[in-house]
Design a protein around this motif. Structure first.
Motif, mmCIF file in Angstrom:
data_model
loop_
_atom_site.group_PDB
_atom_site.id
_atom_site.type_symbol
_atom_site.label_atom_id
_atom_site.label_comp_id
_atom_site.label_asym_id
_atom_site.label_seq_id
_atom_site.Cartn_x
_atom_site.Cartn_y
_atom_site.Cartn_z
ATOM 1 N N LEU A 115 1.093 -1.307 0.019
ATOM 2 C CA LEU A 115 0.098 -0.087 0.053
ATOM 3 C C LEU A 115 0.760 1.417 0.116
ATOM 4 O O LEU A 115 1.681 1.429 0.926
ATOM 5 N N LEU A 116 0.964 2.117 -0.963
ATOM 6 C CA LEU A 116 1.526 3.179 -1.120
ATOM 7 C C LEU A 116 0.518 4.473 -0.645
ATOM 8 O O LEU A 116 -0.337 4.766 -1.505
ATOM 9 N N ALA A 117 0.693 5.189 0.384
ATOM 10 C CA ALA A 117 -0.472 6.291 0.759
ATOM 11 C C ALA A 117 0.284 7.403 0.866
ATOM 12 O O ALA A 117 1.125 7.575 1.543
ATOM 13 N N ASP A 118 0.044 8.317 -0.255
ATOM 14 C CA ASP A 118 0.744 9.598 -0.438
ATOM 15 C C ASP A 118 0.027 10.672 -1.212
ATOM 16 O O ASP A 118 -0.703 10.345 -2.283
ATOM 17 N N SER A 119 -0.751 11.835 -0.694
ATOM 18 C CA SER A 119 -1.461 12.433 -1.420
ATOM 19 C C SER A 119 -0.910 13.387 -2.496
ATOM 20 O O SER A 119 -1.465 13.995 -3.409
ATOM 21 N N ASP A 120 0.487 13.411 -2.407
ATOM 22 C CA ASP A 120 1.372 14.035 -3.481
ATOM 23 C C ASP A 120 1.450 12.993 -4.451
ATOM 24 O O ASP A 120 2.305 12.160 -4.672
ATOM 25 N N LEU A 121 0.992 13.371 -5.822
ATOM 26 C CA LEU A 121 0.841 12.347 -6.842
ATOM 27 C C LEU A 121 2.227 12.027 -7.455
ATOM 28 O O LEU A 121 2.766 10.998 -8.030
ATOM 29 N N MET A 122 3.147 13.103 -7.423
ATOM 30 C CA MET A 122 4.138 13.147 -8.191
ATOM 31 C C MET A 122 5.153 12.239 -7.136
ATOM 32 O O MET A 122 5.959 11.338 -7.815
ATOM 33 N N GLY A 123 5.285 12.683 -5.998
ATOM 34 C CA GLY A 123 5.984 11.671 -4.939
ATOM 35 C C GLY A 123 5.731 10.166 -4.905
ATOM 36 O O GLY A 123 6.337 9.429 -5.190
ATOM 37 N N GLN A 124 4.296 10.001 -5.289
ATOM 38 C CA GLN A 124 3.589 8.460 -5.353
ATOM 39 C C GLN A 124 4.374 7.851 -6.618
ATOM 40 O O GLN A 124 4.966 6.858 -6.499
ATOM 41 N N SER A 125 4.244 8.654 -7.863
ATOM 42 C CA SER A 125 4.696 8.142 -8.815
ATOM 43 C C SER A 125 6.281 7.791 -8.630
ATOM 44 O O SER A 125 7.115 6.579 -9.273
ATOM 45 N N ILE A 126 7.025 8.588 -8.207
ATOM 46 C CA ILE A 126 8.441 8.186 -8.206
ATOM 47 C C ILE A 126 8.677 6.873 -7.379
ATOM 48 O O ILE A 126 9.588 6.256 -7.625
ATOM 49 N N VAL A 127 8.032 6.830 -5.826
ATOM 50 C CA VAL A 127 8.083 5.548 -5.292
ATOM 51 C C VAL A 127 7.720 4.427 -6.104
ATOM 52 O O VAL A 127 8.118 3.269 -5.808
ATOM 53 N N VAL A 128 6.556 4.530 -6.809
ATOM 54 C CA VAL A 128 5.937 3.402 -7.671
ATOM 55 C C VAL A 128 6.988 2.816 -8.524
ATOM 56 O O VAL A 128 7.214 1.742 -8.622
ATOM 57 N N GLN A 129 7.768 3.781 -9.309
ATOM 58 C CA GLN A 129 8.921 3.473 -10.216
ATOM 59 C C GLN A 129 9.745 2.911 -9.571
ATOM 60 O O GLN A 129 10.385 1.738 -10.121
ATOM 61 N N MET A 130 10.155 3.247 -8.167
ATOM 62 C CA MET A 130 11.330 2.314 -7.793
ATOM 63 C C MET A 130 10.941 0.944 -7.234
ATOM 64 O O MET A 130 11.607 -0.072 -7.410
ATOM 65 N N LEU A 131 9.455 0.883 -6.657
ATOM 66 C CA LEU A 131 9.010 -0.330 -6.289
ATOM 67 C C LEU A 131 8.920 -1.405 -7.443
ATOM 68 O O LEU A 131 9.227 -2.578 -7.257
ATOM 69 N N VAL A 132 8.326 -0.904 -8.557
ATOM 70 C CA VAL A 132 8.457 -1.602 -9.830
ATOM 71 C C VAL A 132 9.957 -2.138 -10.304
ATOM 72 O O VAL A 132 9.898 -3.341 -10.596
ATOM 73 N N GLY A 133 10.828 -1.295 -10.357
ATOM 74 C CA GLY A 133 12.096 -1.814 -10.376
ATOM 75 C C GLY A 133 12.517 -2.877 -9.472
ATOM 76 O O GLY A 133 13.657 -3.587 -9.705
ATOM 77 N N PHE A 134 12.290 -2.780 -8.310
ATOM 78 C CA PHE A 134 12.422 -3.856 -7.261
ATOM 79 C C PHE A 134 11.672 -5.108 -7.379
ATOM 80 O O PHE A 134 11.731 -6.205 -6.811
ATOM 81 N N GLY A 135 10.569 -5.036 -8.544
ATOM 82 C CA GLY A 135 9.966 -6.331 -8.805
ATOM 83 C C GLY A 135 8.507 -6.271 -8.155
ATOM 84 O O GLY A 135 7.791 -7.446 -8.430
ATOM 85 N N ALA A 136 8.009 -5.146 -7.635
ATOM 86 C CA ALA A 136 6.785 -5.207 -7.071
ATOM 87 C C ALA A 136 5.759 -5.090 -8.134
ATOM 88 O O ALA A 136 5.917 -4.340 -9.092
ATOM 89 N N ARG A 137 4.648 -5.834 -8.007
ATOM 90 C CA ARG A 137 3.549 -5.972 -9.170
ATOM 91 C C ARG A 137 2.270 -5.413 -8.570
ATOM 92 O O ARG A 137 1.578 -5.158 -9.116
ATOM 93 N N ASN A 138 2.259 -5.908 -7.230
ATOM 94 C CA ASN A 138 0.969 -5.703 -6.444
ATOM 95 C C ASN A 138 0.980 -4.381 -5.655
ATOM 96 O O ASN A 138 1.205 -4.416 -4.379
ATOM 97 N N ILE A 139 0.810 -3.166 -6.321
ATOM 98 C CA ILE A 139 0.752 -1.876 -5.680
ATOM 99 C C ILE A 139 -0.385 -1.105 -5.758
ATOM 100 O O ILE A 139 -0.841 -1.083 -6.703
#
Length: 192
Positions: free
Chosen positions: A8-32
């Motif tokens: 669960l990625l909880a962040d009201s800042d969509l830009m910050g959220q997008s950056i963290v999602v890119q990192m998580l996807v790079g680590f192999g996360a698929r269920n975000i």
């Protein structure tokens, strides 16, 4: 590899959220699951089990700091004991103390690098701090060192109570129990 990890990625800042999602996807996360509203975060935490929660409480304003406390105190939440990584740009000492006391497993300041995020996620997956529940605190043990208790102090950790009960009953101690006893300060007044 975070491929089977529900995040669960909880962040009201969509830009910050997008950056963290890119990192998580790079680590192999698929269920975000991404969330940018406090009410939605509450609903998700009440109804779903997450293996990892990454949150920026400051992005939700004053009520954001209550999200973590309410998660830890909600006995019905399937994510109650899930590791919580706080990623925030608001790291003044009072805020860090508030987050620690709300039950955060780890706090990371922004700006955030992928290496730091991965290191903290891996650290949380290996940490062995027990979960503590008292009238005033629910979350991972805030003590980082596994040191013996000071003389005359009773333990608050469940394990402290179990060790004391085993010792008092004459039961066998495991190596961790022995280490606690061996490392305890000696009461010189009692031995004199």
């Amino acid at each position: 590899n975070l491929q089977r990890t529900a995040v669960l990625l909880a962040d009201s800042d969509l830009m910050g959220q997008s950056i963290v999602v890119q990192m998580l996807v790079g680590f192999g996360a698929r269920n975000i699951v991404r969330c940018n509203e406090a009410d939605e975060v509450r609903r998700l935490l009440k109804n779903q089990n997450f293996d990892l929660i990454i949150i920026d409480p400051a992005s939700f304003g004053p009520e954001g700091y209550d999200l973590l406390t309410s998660l830890r105190r909600d006995h019905a939440s399937p994510s109650r004991h899930s590791p919580v990584l706080v990623v925030t740009g608001h790291t003044e000492q009072s805020r860090v103390g508030q987050l620690r006391d709300s039950g955060a497993n780890f706090i990371v300041s922004r700006p955030l690098s992928a290496a730091v995020l991965l290191d903290r996620i891996l650290w949380m997956s290996r940490e062995k701090r027990p979960y503590v529940e008292t009238n005033h605190y629910v979350g991972p043990d805030r003590r980082w060192r596994d040191a013996a208790l000071p003389l005359g102090q009773t333990g608050r950790r469940q394990r402290d109570k179990e060790v004391a009960a085993r010792i008092a009953a004459g039961g066998e101690m495991n190596q961790a129990d022995i280490d606690l006893v061996m490392n305890a300060p000696v009461d010189t007044a009692a031995t004199a």
